[in-house]
Write a protein that holds these residues in place. Structure first.
Motif, PDB file in Angstrom:
ATOM      1  N   UNK A  50       0.742  -1.094   0.092  1.00 47.74           N
ATOM      2  CA  UNK A  50       0.129  -0.041  -0.071  1.00 47.74           C
ATOM      3  C   UNK A  50       0.874   1.154   0.022  1.00 47.74           C
ATOM      4  N   UNK A  51       1.878   1.432   0.609  1.00 45.87           N
ATOM      5  CA  UNK A  51       2.948   2.387   0.777  1.00 45.87           C
ATOM      6  C   UNK A  51       3.484   2.616  -0.657  1.00 45.87           C
ATOM      7  N   UNK A  52       3.908   1.650  -1.362  1.00 48.32           N
ATOM      8  CA  UNK A  52       4.403   1.698  -2.528  1.00 48.32           C
ATOM      9  C   UNK A  52       3.243   2.463  -3.476  1.00 48.32           C
ATOM     10  N   UNK A  53       2.074   2.154  -3.315  1.00 50.41           N
ATOM     11  CA  UNK A  53       1.350   2.747  -4.235  1.00 50.41           C
ATOM     12  C   UNK A  53       0.891   4.307  -3.959  1.00 50.41           C
ATOM     13  N   UNK A  54       1.460   4.768  -2.816  1.00 52.13           N
ATOM     14  CA  UNK A  54       1.277   6.159  -2.347  1.00 52.13           C
ATOM     15  C   UNK A  54       2.169   6.918  -3.529  1.00 52.13           C
ATOM     16  N   UNK A  55       3.083   6.212  -4.135  1.00 51.11           N
ATOM     17  CA  UNK A  55       4.058   7.076  -5.179  1.00 51.11           C
ATOM     18  C   UNK A  55       5.462   7.030  -4.870  1.00 51.11           C
ATOM     19  N   UNK A  56       5.859   6.259  -3.665  1.00 51.01           N
ATOM     20  CA  UNK A  56       7.101   6.154  -3.226  1.00 51.01           C
ATOM     21  C   UNK A  56       7.776   5.141  -4.348  1.00 51.01           C
ATOM     22  N   UNK A  57       9.094   5.830  -4.580  1.00 50.97           N
ATOM     23  CA  UNK A  57      10.147   4.819  -5.342  1.00 50.97           C
ATOM     24  C   UNK A  57      10.522   3.625  -4.666  1.00 50.97           C
TER      25      UNK A  57
END
Length: 356
Positions: A72-79
Motif C-alpha cells: 500500500x505504501x508503494x502505491x502512494x508513489x514512493x520510489x
C-alpha cells in the motif's frame, strides 16, 4: 488530498501519536488512504546498486516496522520503501509513552526501542512478494538483550536477505543501549565484515547499506568513511534521528529522551551528508534522510550528495499527498537548473567546493 488532510489534522493532532500511527496502518490496510499511481517524470528515474529506481523518494524505516503495508505504501508513489527496524526475536520496545509529536516544531521525538514482531513474522509476510510491484529494503537491528550484536545482524541477513531488494545495518538508533558504540572503527569493520561474509553465502545477494547517526564527531566521521570504502559496503544512509535538542523546541517535550526527527534535523543531517559525501569522494551512493518536507528540501539533499532521499516525520504533518508534490517539484527544479536526470544533480553543490 492535501487540503483534506490539512483540515483533518487538528483532529488527528489530538490523538495519542502511537495510536494515530496504528490508525494510519489500519487505514492503509483497508484502502481508506487513496493510491497515487500517476507516472513518474522520466527525469527522476536512475539505476543504483543494479536496481532501477522509478523516482528517488523513499519511505524511511520506522513507519512499517513489520512489513504490514509495504504494498500500500508503494502505491502512494514512493520510489521505494524501507521496512523495520526488525530484530531476530520479537520485542515490545520501551515503556509508553515513547512517541511525542511536537506540532509547532514539525518534529517528533521517539524512544520506541525497536518494537517489532521479529524476523519470522516479517519473512512470512514477504515470502509471496511480487518484486515487480516495487522496491523494498529491510532495516536490520539487534535485540536489546543480545550481547553479541553481530549474531543478530547475521541472522537478519541470512533470513531476510533473500527477500529484500537491499539490506540496512542500523547501528545508529539512540534507543537501544550500546548500539551506537558499534559505529566505532574496529567494531564497525568487524560487523560489516561478518554481515558481508554471510551475504556471500546467499543465492541472492542484496546490496548492503549502513545507517549512521547525525551526532558524530569529526574523527568518527572519518573512521566511518574509511571503513565504508574499504569494506565493500554498497552505500550509506545519512542520517538517523538526533539526541541533540536545538534551542526553541516545545518545552513540554524538549527534555524527553529519544531521537528527534523532523524539521529541526534538516540542517545538521544535511551537513553531515555533505561531509560524508566529501570524505567518501562521492564513490558510495548515499540515501539522505532527516527533515525533508518539500521538494526544495529533497533537492538540497541531492545537491549535497544524496542519490536517493527518504522521509517519514513530514508525512505526519503534511499527509500522503506530500510524496506527489515532492516528485513534481523535483522534476521542475531539475528542469530549471538544466539537469536532464536526477543523477546529474547529485553532489552538485558539494563537488564545486572540495576539489573532487
Amino acid at each position: 488530498m492535501a487540503m483534506l488532510y490539512q483540515r483533518a489534522f487538528p483532529l488527528l493532532d489530538r490523538i495519542d501519536p502511537e495510536r494515530a500511527h496504528r490508525l494510519a496502518i489500519a487505514a492503509l490496510k483497508t484502502g481508506l488512504i487513496a493510491a497515487n499511481l500517476q507516472p513518474d517524470p522520466p527525469s527522476l528515474a536512475q539505476t543504483l546498486f543494479g536496481i532501477g529506481f522509478p523516482n528517488p523518494v523513499g519511505l524511511a524505516a520506522g513507519f512499517d516496522k513489520d512489513g504490514e503495508v509495504y504494498r500500500q505504501t508503494l502505491k502512494l508513489g514512493f520510489g521505494f520503501v524501507e521496512l523495520g527496524s526488525v530484530t531476530p526475536k520479537p520485542q515490545p520496545g520501551n515503556p509508553r509513552p515513547r512517541l511525542f509529536r511536537l506540532t509547532a516544531d514539525r518534529a517528533v521525538i521517539n524512544r520506541m526501542g525497536f518494537n517489532n514482531h521479529g524476523i519470522a513474522a516479517m519473512a512470512e509476510r514477504l515470502k509471496s512478494r511480487n518484486t515487480a510491484q516495487g522496491i523494498v529494503g529491510i532495516n536490520l537491528g539487534k535485540n536489546k538483550d543480545q550481547t553479541d550484536a553481530a549474531a543478530d545482524y547475521i541472522t537478519g541477513t541470512r533470513l531476510l536477505g533473500p527477500l529484500a531488494d537491499y539490506l540496512v545495518i542500523n547501528v545508529s538508533s539512540p534507543n537501544t543501549p550500546g548500539l551506537r558504540a558499534l559505529q566505532s572503527r574496529d567494531a564497525l569493520a568487524a560487523l560489516i565484515g561478518a554481515v558481508l561474509e554471510t551475504r556471500a553465502q546467499l543465492t541472492r545477494r542484496p546490496p548492503l547499506l549502513l545507517k549512521i547517526a547525525p551526532d558524530l564527531i569529526d574523527a568518527d566521521r572519518q573512521d566511518i568513511a574509511e571503513v565504508a570504502l574499504a569494506s565493500g559496503l554498497d552505500g550509506l544512509i545519512v542520517s538517523n534521528t538526533t539526541i541533540a535538542r536545538p534551542a526553541g523546541l516545545d518545552p513540554r517535550f524538549a527534555s524527553e529522551a529519544g531521537g528527534l526527527s523532523g524539521r529541526p534535523l534538516f540542517e545538521p543531517a544535511t551537513e553531515i551528508l555533505r561531509d560524508i559525501y566529501r570524505r567518501t569522494g562521492g564513490k558510495l551512493p548515499i540515501i539522505g534522510v532527516g527533515g525533508i518536507a518539500s521538494a526544495a528540501d529533497a533537492y538540497a539533499k541531492i545537491r549535497a550528495g544524496a542519490s536517493l532521499v527518504q522521509l517519514y516525520t513530514a508525512l505526519v504533518f503534511e499527509g500522503p499527498g506530500l510524496v506527489r508534490r515532492i516528485k513534481q517539484g523535483l522534476a521542475e527544479l531539475l528542469a530549471r537548473d538544466g539537469f536532464a536526470n536526477i543523477a546529474d544533480a547529485v553532489g552538485a553543490d558539494t563537488l564545486g567546493t572540495d576539489g573532487l
